[in-house]
Design a protein around this motif. Structure first.
Motif, PDB file in Angstrom:
ATOM      1  N   ASP A 138     117.908  64.824  22.635  1.00 44.37           N
ATOM      2  CA  ASP A 138     117.319  63.600  23.170  1.00 44.37           C
ATOM      3  C   ASP A 138     118.393  62.530  23.333  1.00 44.37           C
ATOM      4  OD1 ASP A 138     115.974  61.129  23.492  1.00 44.37           O
ATOM      5  OD2 ASP A 138     114.215  61.897  22.454  1.00 44.37           O
ATOM      6  N   ALA A 139     118.571  62.026  24.565  1.00 46.43           N
ATOM      7  CA  ALA A 139     119.603  61.020  24.815  1.00 46.43           C
ATOM      8  C   ALA A 139     119.329  59.739  24.042  1.00 46.43           C
ATOM      9  CB  ALA A 139     119.698  60.728  26.309  1.00 46.43           C
ATOM     10  N   ALA A 140     118.062  59.383  23.871  1.00 52.53           N
ATOM     11  CA  ALA A 140     117.731  58.175  23.108  1.00 52.53           C
ATOM     12  C   ALA A 140     118.177  58.319  21.658  1.00 52.53           C
ATOM     13  CB  ALA A 140     116.236  57.894  23.184  1.00 52.53           C
ATOM     14  N   LYS A 141     118.022  59.510  21.088  1.00 58.19           N
ATOM     15  CA  LYS A 141     118.453  59.729  19.702  1.00 58.19           C
ATOM     16  C   LYS A 141     119.973  59.684  19.596  1.00 58.19           C
ATOM     17  CE  LYS A 141     114.389  62.357  18.233  1.00 58.19           C
ATOM     18  NZ  LYS A 141     113.869  63.663  17.739  1.00 58.19           N
ATOM     19  N   TYR A 142     120.655  60.174  20.627  1.00 52.87           N
ATOM     20  CA  TYR A 142     122.124  60.091  20.609  1.00 52.87           C
ATOM     21  C   TYR A 142     122.568  58.634  20.593  1.00 52.87           C
ATOM     22  CZ  TYR A 142     126.980  60.239  22.013  1.00 52.87           C
ATOM     23  OH  TYR A 142     128.340  60.035  22.049  1.00 52.87           O
ATOM     24  N   VAL A 143     121.960  57.817  21.447  1.00 48.27           N
ATOM     25  CA  VAL A 143     122.314  56.392  21.471  1.00 48.27           C
ATOM     26  C   VAL A 143     121.981  55.741  20.138  1.00 48.27           C
ATOM     27  CG1 VAL A 143     121.762  54.164  22.541  1.00 48.27           C
ATOM     28  CG2 VAL A 143     122.146  56.184  23.980  1.00 48.27           C
ATOM     29  N   ALA A 144     120.832  56.103  19.553  1.00 50.52           N
ATOM     30  CA  ALA A 144     120.445  55.529  18.262  1.00 50.52           C
ATOM     31  C   ALA A 144     121.466  55.878  17.182  1.00 50.52           C
ATOM     32  CB  ALA A 144     119.059  56.020  17.864  1.00 50.52           C
ATOM     33  N   ARG A 145     121.996  57.100  17.208  1.00 52.61           N
ATOM     34  CA  ARG A 145     123.019  57.477  16.230  1.00 52.61           C
ATOM     35  C   ARG A 145     124.292  56.656  16.426  1.00 52.61           C
ATOM     36  NH1 ARG A 145     121.244  62.769  17.458  1.00 52.61           N
ATOM     37  NH2 ARG A 145     123.118  63.173  18.724  1.00 52.61           N
ATOM     38  N   CYS A 146     124.664  56.443  17.676  1.00 47.18           N
ATOM     39  CA  CYS A 146     125.851  55.623  17.946  1.00 47.18           C
ATOM     40  C   CYS A 146     125.652  54.199  17.457  1.00 47.18           C
ATOM     41  CB  CYS A 146     126.158  55.615  19.448  1.00 47.18           C
ATOM     42  SG  CYS A 146     126.715  57.191  20.100  1.00 47.18           S
ATOM     43  N   VAL A 147     124.468  53.651  17.691  1.00 44.10           N
ATOM     44  CA  VAL A 147     124.168  52.290  17.241  1.00 44.10           C
ATOM     45  C   VAL A 147     124.232  52.217  15.712  1.00 44.10           C
ATOM     46  CG1 VAL A 147     122.357  50.531  17.101  1.00 44.10           C
ATOM     47  CG2 VAL A 147     122.803  51.685  19.273  1.00 44.10           C
ATOM     48  N   ALA A 148     123.687  53.230  15.049  1.00 47.30           N
ATOM     49  CA  ALA A 148     123.693  53.247  13.578  1.00 47.30           C
ATOM     50  C   ALA A 148     125.121  53.330  13.039  1.00 47.30           C
ATOM     51  CB  ALA A 148     122.872  54.420  13.071  1.00 47.30           C
ATOM     52  N   GLN A 149     125.965  54.105  13.688  1.00 44.50           N
ATOM     53  CA  GLN A 149     127.361  54.202  13.253  1.00 44.50           C
ATOM     54  C   GLN A 149     128.068  52.863  13.384  1.00 44.50           C
ATOM     55  OE1 GLN A 149     128.995  57.377  15.581  1.00 44.50           O
ATOM     56  NE2 GLN A 149     127.812  58.969  14.535  1.00 44.50           N
ATOM     57  N   HIS A 150     127.791  52.158  14.456  1.00 43.75           N
ATOM     58  CA  HIS A 150     128.403  50.841  14.640  1.00 43.75           C
ATOM     59  C   HIS A 150     127.878  49.848  13.612  1.00 43.75           C
ATOM     60  CE1 HIS A 150     129.977  51.323  19.018  1.00 43.75           C
ATOM     61  NE2 HIS A 150     130.195  52.392  18.288  1.00 43.75           N
ATOM     62  N   ALA A 151     126.585  49.963  13.310  1.00 43.03           N
ATOM     63  CA  ALA A 151     126.001  49.052  12.323  1.00 43.03           C
ATOM     64  C   ALA A 151     126.580  49.277  10.933  1.00 43.03           C
ATOM     65  CB  ALA A 151     124.483  49.228  12.297  1.00 43.03           C
ATOM     66  N   ALA A 152     127.082  50.493  10.676  1.00 41.57           N
ATOM     67  CA  ALA A 152     127.630  50.826   9.361  1.00 41.57           C
ATOM     68  C   ALA A 152     129.066  50.354   9.176  1.00 41.57           C
ATOM     69  CB  ALA A 152     127.550  52.334   9.139  1.00 41.57           C
ATOM     70  N   LEU A 153     129.675  49.818  10.214  1.00 44.53           N
ATOM     71  CA  LEU A 153     131.050  49.333  10.085  1.00 44.53           C
ATOM     72  C   LEU A 153     131.111  48.160   9.115  1.00 44.53           C
ATOM     73  CD1 LEU A 153     132.150  49.417  13.840  1.00 44.53           C
ATOM     74  CD2 LEU A 153     132.904  50.969  12.017  1.00 44.53           C
ATOM     75  N   ALA A 154     132.199  48.057   8.385  1.00 43.55           N
ATOM     76  CA  ALA A 154     132.379  46.931   7.459  1.00 43.55           C
ATOM     77  C   ALA A 154     132.503  45.640   8.245  1.00 43.55           C
ATOM     78  CB  ALA A 154     133.637  47.168   6.622  1.00 43.55           C
ATOM     79  N   PRO A 155     132.150  44.511   7.620  1.00 48.18           N
ATOM     80  CA  PRO A 155     132.279  43.222   8.310  1.00 48.18           C
ATOM     81  C   PRO A 155     133.694  43.023   8.839  1.00 48.18           C
ATOM     82  CG  PRO A 155     131.056  42.964   6.269  1.00 48.18           C
ATOM     83  CD  PRO A 155     131.574  44.376   6.276  1.00 48.18           C
ATOM     84  N   GLY A 156     133.771  42.691  10.109  1.00 54.06           N
ATOM     85  CA  GLY A 156     135.070  42.470  10.731  1.00 54.06           C
ATOM     86  C   GLY A 156     135.737  43.724  11.243  1.00 54.06           C
ATOM     87  N   GLU A 157     135.228  44.880  10.852  1.00 53.44           N
ATOM     88  CA  GLU A 157     135.814  46.139  11.310  1.00 53.44           C
ATOM     89  C   GLU A 157     135.328  46.432  12.729  1.00 53.44           C
ATOM     90  OE1 GLU A 157     135.983  50.893  10.033  1.00 53.44           O
ATOM     91  OE2 GLU A 157     134.735  49.454   8.938  1.00 53.44           O
ATOM     92  N   MET A 158     136.257  46.738  13.595  1.00 51.77           N
ATOM     93  CA  MET A 158     135.923  46.983  14.992  1.00 51.77           C
ATOM     94  C   MET A 158     135.889  48.479  15.259  1.00 51.77           C
ATOM     95  SD  MET A 158     135.427  44.094  16.427  1.00 51.77           S
ATOM     96  CE  MET A 158     135.511  44.536  18.165  1.00 51.77           C
ATOM     97  N   PRO A 159     134.923  48.933  16.097  1.00 54.58           N
ATOM     98  CA  PRO A 159     134.926  50.346  16.475  1.00 54.58           C
ATOM     99  C   PRO A 159     136.158  50.676  17.304  1.00 54.58           C
ATOM    100  CG  PRO A 159     133.382  49.124  17.830  1.00 54.58           C
ATOM    101  CD  PRO A 159     133.853  48.178  16.764  1.00 54.58           C
ATOM    102  N   MET A 160     136.573  51.917  17.275  1.00 50.74           N
ATOM    103  CA  MET A 160     137.659  52.351  18.126  1.00 50.74           C
ATOM    104  C   MET A 160     137.241  52.193  19.581  1.00 50.74           C
ATOM    105  SD  MET A 160     140.155  53.270  16.209  1.00 50.74           S
ATOM    106  CE  MET A 160     141.164  54.269  17.303  1.00 50.74           C
TER     107      MET A 160
END
Length: 304
Positions: A138-160
Motif C-alpha cells: 500500500d503506497a499510503a502505508k509506505y508514506v506513513a512509514r516515511c513520515v514516522a521515520q522523520h518524526a523519530a529524528l532527534a530535535p534539530g536532526e535533519m533527514p538525509m
C-alpha cells in the motif's frame, strides 16, 4: 478469439477498440488484471475493466506526468512514484542524470509481473536499473512509514537529502477506486512532510468532459495543500478523451517557464528522443480550451 474491448468512462458514454485479443488475465487479491492486444494501440492492460496503459500511446501520458515537473526543478535527485507498476514513469525519470533514487510503491506485484512480461516497451527495463527501488504494498502505508521515520529524528536532526523526495508522481488508479484515500487533503498533508524544500508532485485528474466533478474536487483539494497548482491536459487515445493532470508545489511553477529556457534545459539534461513532449508544446499543455474553461473556470488561469 477477437472481441470489442469497450470502456465506459461515464454512465452515458462508451468507446472502445474492436478486434482486441486477450493475452492474459489474473484475478489478484486486489483486482482483476487483463492484458490485451489491439490493432489500434498494440498491447495494453486494464485493471477491473478500466484502461491503464498501452504500448501505443503511453509516452503521451508518462512524458506529461514527469517532464514538466522535473524540468521545473533545478536538479531532481529523489523521486517517489505512487503506483506505477508498469514502469513507465520510472523509465522517464531515469533519463535525468541527477536522479539518484526512484521509489516505485506499487500495490500489486502481479501488475509488475504481467507488464514486465507483456509490455516491455512501456517499462524499458526500468526495474533493472539500480537507482530504482520497487516496494510492493500500500503506497499510503509506505508514506506513513516515511513520515514516522522523520518524526523519530532527534530535535534539530535533519533527514538525509535522499530521504526527502524532489518529485512525486501519482501513477495510480483513479479516485473512484481503492486508491481514493491517496487523493485527499489528509494524504497531501502527510506527503508534504517527506518533500524536499523545492519539490513538486504530479497527478492525473481525469477527463473534463466525463469527470468534471471529480476534476474540480481534486483541484480544490490540491489548492488547499499547495501554493501553486497548475492544471495541464493532453489527448490520450487509450482514455478516449482530453485527459487532465496537475502539477502542485509550494515553490515551483512549471507554467512560468518560457520556451527558450525549457529548450536549454532539455539540452543540458540530455533529454533526447522524447516522442510527445518538447519545449514548443509546453505552454500549450497548460492552455485550456474554452469548453474546459467553461467547466472548470474558477480553477484555471484565464487566457490573455
Amino acid at each position: 478469439m477477437s472481441v470489442s474491448l469497450l470502456f465506459e468512462p461515464a454512465p452515458d458514454a462508451v468507446y472502445g477498440f474492436p478486434n482486441a485479443r486477450q493475452l492474459a488475465r489474473v484475478d489478484s487479491p486486489h483486482q482483476r488484471i487483463e492484458v490485451w492486444d489491439t490493432p489500434q494501440l498494440g498491447r495494453l492492460f486494464t485493471l477491473d475493466g478500466q484502461p491503464m496503459t498501452s504500448a501505443g500511446d503511453e509516452f503521451i501520458y508518462h512524458e506529461c506526468m514527469t517532464h514538466p515537473a522535473a524540468l521545473a526543478h533545478p536538479a531532481p535527485r529523489a523521486a517517489l512514484v505512487l503506483g506505477g507498476g508498469d514502469g513507465g514513469a520510472a523509465k522517464q525519470l531515469l533519463r535525468y542524470a541527477s536522479i539518484e533514487r526512484i521509489v516505485v510503491a506499487e500495490l500489486d506485484d502481479e501488475v509488475v509481473r504481467l507488464t514486465r512480461e507483456h509490455l516491455p516497451d512501456v517499462h524499458g527495463g526500468a526495474f533493472e536499473d539500480p537507482r530504482v527501488e520497487l516496494v510492493i504494498g500500500d503506497a499510503a502505508k509506505y508514506v506513513a512509514r516515511c513520515v514516522a521515520q522523520h518524526a523519530a529524528l532527534a530535535p534539530g536532526e535533519m533527514p538525509m537529502p535522499c530521504d526527502l523526495f524532489d518529485l512525486v508522481v501519482f501513477d495510480l488508479t483513479p479516485p473512484d477506486s481503492p486508491a481514493a484515500g491517496l487523493y485527499t487533503p489528509a494524504f497531501f498533508a502527510d506527503l508534504k512532510r517527506i518533500l524536499a524544500p523545492q519539490a513538486a508532485l504530479s497527478l492525473h485528474l481525469g477527463s473534463p468532459y466525463f469527470h468534471a466533478a471529480r476534476v474540480t474536487a481534486l483541484l480544490a483539494n490540491l489548492q488547499q495543500a499547495f501554493a501553486i497548482v497548475r492544471p495541464l491536459a493532453a489527448y490520450v487515445p487509450l482514455y478516449g478523451s482530453l485527459w487532465m493532470m496537475a502539477i502542485a508545489s509550494d515553490t515551483l511553477d512549471p507554467a512560468s517557464l518560457a520556451e527558450p529556457e525549457l529548450a536549454a534545459r532539455l539540452v543540458q539534461r540530455g533529454l533526447h528522443g522524447l516522442r510527445f513532449y518538447d519545449a514548443a508544446l509546453h505552454a500549450a499543455l497548460f492552455a485550456a480550451p474554452h469548453a474546459v474553461r467553461d467547466k472548470l473556470g474558477r480553477f484555471l488561469k484565464p487566457s490573455p
